[in-house]
Structure formats: structure tokens, C-alpha cells
Design a protein around this motif. Structure first.
Motif, PDB file in Angstrom:
ATOM      1  N   MET A 152       0.822  -1.205   0.000  1.00  0.00           N
ATOM      2  CA  MET A 152       0.000   0.000   0.000  1.00  0.00           C
ATOM      3  C   MET A 152       0.858   1.257   0.000  1.00  0.00           C
ATOM      4  N   LEU A 209      -4.713   9.203   0.402  1.00  0.00           N
ATOM      5  CA  LEU A 209      -5.167   8.081   1.211  1.00  0.00           C
ATOM      6  C   LEU A 209      -5.397   8.564   2.635  1.00  0.00           C
ATOM      7  N   PHE A 255     -10.189  -0.098   2.039  1.00  0.00           N
ATOM      8  CA  PHE A 255      -9.175  -1.149   2.052  1.00  0.00           C
ATOM      9  C   PHE A 255      -8.920  -1.553   3.496  1.00  0.00           C
ATOM     10  N   ALA A 293      -6.077  -9.028   3.112  1.00  0.00           N
ATOM     11  CA  ALA A 293      -6.726  -7.750   2.858  1.00  0.00           C
ATOM     12  C   ALA A 293      -8.112  -7.998   2.300  1.00  0.00           C
ATOM     13  N   CYS A 296     -16.419   6.382   6.781  1.00  0.00           N
ATOM     14  CA  CYS A 296     -16.032   5.633   5.573  1.00  0.00           C
ATOM     15  C   CYS A 296     -17.016   5.859   4.434  1.00  0.00           C
ATOM     16  N   TYR A 320       0.518   3.888  -3.056  1.00  0.00           N
ATOM     17  CA  TYR A 320      -0.074   5.202  -2.842  1.00  0.00           C
ATOM     18  C   TYR A 320       0.952   6.320  -2.686  1.00  0.00           C
ATOM     19  N   SER A 370     -14.772   7.801   1.696  1.00  0.00           N
ATOM     20  CA  SER A 370     -14.181   6.882   0.717  1.00  0.00           C
ATOM     21  C   SER A 370     -14.605   7.128  -0.730  1.00  0.00           C
ATOM     22  N   TYR A 402      -5.415   6.963   6.430  1.00  0.00           N
ATOM     23  CA  TYR A 402      -4.980   5.775   7.155  1.00  0.00           C
ATOM     24  C   TYR A 402      -5.463   5.827   8.602  1.00  0.00           C
ATOM     25  N   THR A 420      -6.896  -4.331   6.218  1.00  0.00           N
ATOM     26  CA  THR A 420      -5.877  -5.364   6.388  1.00  0.00           C
ATOM     27  C   THR A 420      -6.020  -5.986   7.772  1.00  0.00           C
ATOM     28  N   ALA A 470     -10.738  -5.713  -0.022  1.00  0.00           N
ATOM     29  CA  ALA A 470     -10.748  -4.464  -0.784  1.00  0.00           C
ATOM     30  C   ALA A 470     -11.582  -4.628  -2.047  1.00  0.00           C
ATOM     31  N   ASP A 511      -6.370  -0.285   9.124  1.00  0.00           N
ATOM     32  CA  ASP A 511      -5.479  -1.345   9.594  1.00  0.00           C
ATOM     33  C   ASP A 511      -6.154  -1.992  10.807  1.00  0.00           C
ATOM     34  N   PHE A 537      -8.007   3.565   4.244  1.00  0.00           N
ATOM     35  CA  PHE A 537      -7.276   2.349   4.603  1.00  0.00           C
ATOM     36  C   PHE A 537      -7.404   2.146   6.110  1.00  0.00           C
TER      37      PHE A 537
END
Length: 392
Positions: free
Chosen positions: A124, A187, A248, A267, A210, A128, A214, A189, A250, A269, A222, A220
Motif C-alpha cells: 500500500m 489516502l 481497504f 486484505a 467511511c 499510494y 471513501s 490511514y 488489512t 478491498a 489497519d 485504509f
């Protein structure tokens, strides 16, 4: 309580290096493409050196590992898989992807496997921060202190990091982040539960964020520690992926599944995005056939996951109780680690704990030292508190 902690790689600041093992930071400037591999090799070399002088450990509570190991079912699958360990994995990856997809309400095409989630974070970062997505440069929007491996890697590849302060509850300030999204933002995070604070964003707030953000810029999340939340407490973000949101996620087997040494992650996505990301990752080709077979067994072993979650809560409460008795404040955690300020210099704290067989992690910011201690077994947390009460 105010905890002004900046982003930091906790592994590099732990008690590992009380014996004098120091990373050569200038080596990372050699080549961005080799930076992460060089970083990992440096750590591997230092672990090897440390191993020759390591005192007998009573509690290894620095790396957020699962102290209970892998489940009995996963171990049995691993042993059986040894019979085919001379072969590359073929169908096992697809089987695991189908299990994940069915549970999360997405298609197998929305799932990408990897050897742990770190590989996905690196992919990622390259995608990105590099020229692959919307041209080179750009900004990654995040918190002022969170898990920094992804951010550090992205920065090496030319990304700018805009990190906003957390709220008074030590959570991501979603309203402030939403207001900071611009045309230059590549992005967003978010680490949830966050590392190193252990806090979570309220489910409804995160879902709303989101949905709103998004469509403008990829988000993203995590979720390395999401399994320490009960299923009914987790945000149903995979369903947003199924609905077409540019999201996305993870996750890793390293934590509640106990696969830190076996290396397995995944992941979730949008289907259209994963083939592009696979240009920067080997995907399910990287996990071994033995790891995948053990992962298939562990993923379905909800009884073991519930056991590990319950034991983590017990040990965490014991730690809270001990800290309160000593008059220490802490950040309430939803993960398998706890962050709290300490009253001595980090190196002194590390040396005292390490000399008593306790391996933990520290950080200093604005002259205030902190400890982020992993939650071990109930017995290990008792050992930690016994030493802590003597030296604190």
C-alpha cells in the motif's frame, strides 16, 4: 491525563536495545525500494546478536504476540501439512479466501492473502506514495501517533504525512480528518484498534466516516487487532466493500491466532483494486502450504479465539489493577497491549525490567517516558507487576 506521543516504531525502542544494539538509520537512504528489506534484515541481525547475550526471560511482553500460541486444531493441521511441505501451495489459498469471504459477506475476489499484514502495508505504501496512484507525491492523512511502519515506508517513497492530534479520549478525530481531506490527499490511514494507544473509534462514527470520505479518497483501515473485539463490537466494514465503497482493510493472523512466526495475513478491498496492488506483493504465493493449512484450521476455530480473547481480558484487568494500586494512570485498551506513562528514564526502566527477565517496550516524548506493555498470560502480568512494583 495527556499523552503527547508521536509516531514511532516500537520495536526499535524496546528493551532489545538496552544492550547497545542500535539501528543504522543512514542505511535506509540507500535505495527506497530496498528500504524495508534492509530494515528487516537489520533487525534480524540484531536479534541474532542479542540471542548470544539474552538473559533468561520470564515474560516476553514487548511485541504484542499471543502468549497462548496456536490452537490445537491449527497445530494438528500444521503437523499434517508437513507431509506436503515440499510442495508449493496451490488450492489452499483459495480455500481460505472462500472462508473469509463467506464470513465477511464479500466475494473471494475481494480477498488477498499475504505473509502477515506487513507485506500488505508495504504494498500500500509503495502504491499510494509512488507514481502508481495519481502521480508521485501526495499526502496520506492520519493521526499524530499511530502504527508507523506503513507511514515510514510511504514517506521513503515520497509521500507527505499529515498527522492530526487525537481526541481527549486518545481516538482518531474523524471530524477533523474529514475537514482536512483535499485534492492532494491520496489516502486516509486509520489503525483501529490503534497501536500504541489501544483505543477504538466508535462503530457508528467510523462507518459514517467511511461512507462519506471513501467516495472522495480511499480509506485504509489497519485492523491488526480487530479480533480482540467481540464480533458484535466490530464495525462491519467488509460489507461496505461489498457495497462498492473505496475501502481497504488489512488483518493479520499474528495476534489472536498466534501466527506471528508462521506469517499469514489478508486484505479485503474492491475487486478492481487488488490486481493493481498485487504488482507490489506476491499475495497468496508467499504463505507456505503449511501456514495456509494451519490458517484454515485456525480461522474456523472460534472456540480458541474466544479463549484467547477472554484470557487477554483477564490478564489486562490484572495489569490495570496493579497500575492503579501504584497510582499510575493508563489508557484503557481494546487490544493486547496497554500504554501508560512511567516515572523514570526509558533506558533505566528498560534496564531494570530486562535485568529481571522482563522484555517490554518504552518510548520518550517531550521528556515524558512511556511504556507500552504487551498483555501476556495472567502469570506473566503478575511477574511484570512484581518487578514493576520494585523498580517504579
Amino acid at each position: 491525563m495527556d499523552l503527547p506521543i508521536s509516531r514511532r516504531n516500537w520495536l526499535r525502542t524496546g528493551a532489545l536495545f538496552t544492550a547497545g544494539f542500535v539501528l543504522n538509520k543512514s542505511s535506509f537512504a540507500i535505495n527506497p525500494a530496498a528500504a524495508n528489506a534492509l530494515h528487516e534484515q537489520t533487525l534480524t541481525n540484531e536479534f541474532a546478536s542479542l540471542g548470544r547475550e539474552m538473559p533468561k526471560l520470564k515474560a516476553r511482553i514487548a511485541f504484542n504476540e499471543n502468549p497462548h500460541g496456536i490452537s490445537k486444531k491449527a497445530k494438528e493441521a500444521l503437523i499434517q501439512a508437513a507431509e506436503v511441505s515440499n510442495r508449493y501451495a496451490m488450492f489452499e489459498g483459495q480455500e481460505l479466501k472462500q472462508l473469509i469471504a463467506a464470513k465477511e459477506g464479500v466475494k473471494p475476489e475481494n480477498v488477498m492473502l499475504s505473509a502477515g499484514s506487513s507485506e500488505l502495508l508495504t504494498a500500500m505504501a509503495v502504491y499510494y506514495a509512488g507514481s502508481a496512484a495519481k502521480g508521485s507525491g501526495g499526502t496520506i492523512l492520519t493521526s499524530q501517533f499511530t502504527y508507523d511502519d506503513f507511514l515510514g515506508c510511504a514517506k521513503k517513497f515520497g509521500a507527505k504525512i499529515e498527522a492530526l492530534p487525537l481526541t481527549k479520549e486518545y481516538r482518531y478525530d474523524l471530524a477533523a480528518m474529514k475537514a482536512k481531506v483535499t485534492a492532494d490527499t491520496k489516502l486516509v490511514y486509520i489503525c483501529n484498534p490503534n497501536n500504541p494507544t489501544g483505543t477504538v473509534v466508535p462503530v457508528a462514527d467510523l462507518v459514517a466516516f467511511c461512507k462519506e470520505v471513501s467516495p472522495k479518497v480511499p480509506v485504509f483501515i489497519d485492523e491488526a487487532y480487530i479480533d480482540f473485539l467481540k464480533p458484535e463490537e466490530r464495525p462491519a466494514l467488509p460489507k461496505l466493500v461489498a457495497e462498492g465503497y473505496n475501502l481497504f482493510l488489512t488483518r493479520t493472523f499474528s495476534k489472536i491466532h498466534g501466527f506471528a512466526g508462521l506469517r499469514l495475513g489478508y486484505a479485503i478491498a474492491p475487486e478492481k483494486f487488488l490486481p493493481e496492488l498485487q504488482n507490489y506483493s506476491r499475495g497468496e504465493w508467499n504463505p507456505s502450504v503449511t501456514t495456509l493449512k494451519a490458517g484454515i484450521a485456525s480461522y474456523q476455530d472460534e472456540e480458541w479465539q474466544n479463549f484467547c480473547r477472554t484470557e487477554n481480558e483477564k490478564a489486562r484487568e490484572l495489569l490495570y489493577k496493579g497500575l492503579k494500586e501504584k497510582g499510575y494512570e493508563y489508557v484503557p485498551s481494546f487490544a493486547n497491549f496497554v500504554l501508560f506513562p512511567i516515572r523514570m528514564k526509558t533506558k533505566q526502566f528498560e534496564k531494570e525490567m530486562f535485568g529481571n527477565g522482563i522484555l517490554t517496550s518504552t518510548r520518550e516524548y517531550n521528556a515524558q517516558p512511556y511504556c507500552r506493555v504487551s498483555v501476556g498470560t495472567v502469570d506473566e502480568m503478575g511477574l511484570f507487576m512484581d518487578v514493576f512494583k520494585k523498580i517504579a
